[in-house]
Motif scaffolding. Structure first.
Motif, mmCIF file in Angstrom:
data_model
loop_
_atom_site.group_PDB
_atom_site.id
_atom_site.type_symbol
_atom_site.label_atom_id
_atom_site.label_comp_id
_atom_site.label_asym_id
_atom_site.label_seq_id
_atom_site.Cartn_x
_atom_site.Cartn_y
_atom_site.Cartn_z
ATOM 1 N N GLU A 185 15.755 47.112 47.749
ATOM 2 C CA GLU A 185 15.673 48.463 47.170
ATOM 3 C C GLU A 185 16.889 49.307 47.539
ATOM 4 O O GLU A 185 17.490 49.113 48.607
ATOM 5 N N ILE A 186 17.235 50.249 46.671
ATOM 6 C CA ILE A 186 18.418 51.096 46.883
ATOM 7 C C ILE A 186 18.346 51.783 48.249
ATOM 8 O O ILE A 186 19.351 51.844 48.972
ATOM 9 N N GLU A 187 17.172 52.278 48.614
ATOM 10 C CA GLU A 187 17.042 53.000 49.892
ATOM 11 C C GLU A 187 17.416 52.105 51.067
ATOM 12 O O GLU A 187 18.015 52.553 52.042
ATOM 13 N N LYS A 238 20.904 49.694 36.530
ATOM 14 C CA LYS A 238 19.961 48.725 35.938
ATOM 15 C C LYS A 238 20.655 47.455 35.446
ATOM 16 O O LYS A 238 20.206 46.797 34.508
ATOM 17 N N MET A 287 26.233 56.387 41.659
ATOM 18 C CA MET A 287 24.809 56.478 41.993
ATOM 19 C C MET A 287 24.249 57.844 41.596
ATOM 20 O O MET A 287 23.114 57.969 41.191
ATOM 21 N N GLU A 288 25.101 58.870 41.706
ATOM 22 C CA GLU A 288 24.649 60.219 41.383
ATOM 23 C C GLU A 288 24.578 60.447 39.876
ATOM 24 O O GLU A 288 23.624 61.025 39.372
ATOM 25 N N ALA A 310 23.647 48.646 45.430
ATOM 26 C CA ALA A 310 22.891 49.873 45.125
ATOM 27 C C ALA A 310 23.304 50.414 43.755
ATOM 28 O O ALA A 310 22.454 50.827 42.955
ATOM 29 N N VAL A 311 24.604 50.389 43.464
ATOM 30 C CA VAL A 311 25.089 50.870 42.159
ATOM 31 C C VAL A 311 24.566 49.978 41.034
ATOM 32 O O VAL A 311 24.095 50.461 40.001
ATOM 33 N N HIS A 326 21.903 48.238 40.954
ATOM 34 C CA HIS A 326 20.471 48.524 40.745
ATOM 35 C C HIS A 326 20.312 49.872 40.015
ATOM 36 O O HIS A 326 19.515 49.987 39.088
ATOM 37 N N ARG A 327 21.084 50.857 40.460
ATOM 38 C CA ARG A 327 20.984 52.209 39.862
ATOM 39 C C ARG A 327 21.331 52.174 38.369
ATOM 40 O O ARG A 327 20.704 52.870 37.563
ATOM 41 N N GLY A 380 25.119 57.969 37.317
ATOM 42 C CA GLY A 380 24.814 56.857 36.428
ATOM 43 C C GLY A 380 26.067 56.445 35.670
ATOM 44 O O GLY A 380 27.160 56.959 35.924
#
Lengths: 155, 132
Positions: A2-4, A49, A148-149, A43-44, A46-47, A151
């Motif tokens: 997960e991103i977190e 997609k 990430m902020e 993380a990017v 995943h963000r 998209g």
């Protein structure tokens, strides 16, 4: 992952980076930046997609993952779709990676260029090497946090 | 790289690992993988199983034949590398609990690998791989 969880790992790596000496401890100072940037890339992805966080953890053999829960103390290896990648292009993705990732990948490659020579090989770091790594890492993270902020930008 | 250079590099990485606490498990496990990989390369070169300009990057990328020879001649060093490599997916790339125990094991394995490789002697037997 997960991103977190990726963001937590970035924090942990940055804490280590701040405590190590860039010259005396170059190998792990550098490696912490490399791993931190790879967490940011995942993380990017995943963000945006491009990839799903996935239930498994990536193995060092591209395409191989391990299940998140050990069975009888053993980590079971499986082959599933990523998930997290371990390097740019490893494993390859079926999905198209948007062009907005390219500047990140360019800076990550600048960092990765030190891996074979200075960590796996015997070259010793200079102040200039440290500055090159520091700058590439800072650019990676700035690009990653922006993506990430915001998209993916519209084409 | 020569065996001596690999061992020096492993010792240098160990000095950095010693500056970290067990809560820094991710970088300790990574340091273990890197340091012990240098020890395995030193072993391969000392034993004449691989030339000094032909390093491995992970045990997974050795041939089965090389792996068998190394396990017979320097199995203790290979065991250290495999143990630490197995920790990477759950504790470095994943978020498994009890990471401090992984850090402690990695520290033990780095020291053991450096110690083992320091005791190896050249084999002085030519090796060849069968290529049909």
């Amino acid at each position: 992952m997960e991103i977190e969880r990726h963001l937590e790992k970035i924090q942990q790596y940055e804490d280590v980076i701040s405590r190590l000496d860039p010259i005396e401890d170059f190998e792990l100072w550098f490696w912490a930046q490399l791993n931190s940037a790879t967490n940011a890339l995942n993380a990017v992805l995943h963000r945006l997609k491009v990839t799903d966080p996935g239930p498994c953890f990536s193995h060092q053999i591209p395409g191989v993952f391990v299940e998140a829960e050990p069975v009888d103390g053993k980590w079971k290896k499986v082959i599933v779709a990523p998930g997290d990648i371990i390097h740019i292009g490893f494993p390859p993705l079926k999905q198209e990676v948007p062009a907005c990732i390219d500047p990140f990948n360019h800076e990550l490659e600048v960092l990765e260029n030190f891996r074979e020579t200075h960590v796996r090989g015997g070259e010793m770091p200079t102040e200039a090497d440290v500055e090159t790594c520091r700058a590439a890492y800072a650019k990676c993270m700035a690009i990653a946090y922006k993506l990430m902020e915001e998209g993916a930008p519209r084409q | 790289m020569s065996p001596e250079e690999h061992i020096r590099k492993a010792e240098r990485i160990l000095r950095t690992v010693d500056k970290c606490t067990d809560s820094d498990a991710m970088i300790i496990v990574e340091g273990g993988m890197l340091a012990i990989n240098h020890c395995v390369n030193a072993a391969l070169h000392i034993l004449g199983l691989r030339a000094a300009d032909n390093d491995i990057i992970h045990s997974d990328y050795m041939s089965v034949a090389e792996m068998t020879r190394l396990r017979i001649l320097a199995g203790d060093v290979l065991d250290c590398l495999e143990r630490v490599e197995d920790m990477r997916a759950p504790y470095v790339r994943g978020c498994a609990p009890n990471k401090e125990s992984a850090a402690r094991q990695a520290r033990i394995d780095i020291r053991a690998a450096i110690d083992h490789v320091g005791k190896l002697k050249p084999l002085d037997l030519p090796m060849v791989d069968y290529k049909p």
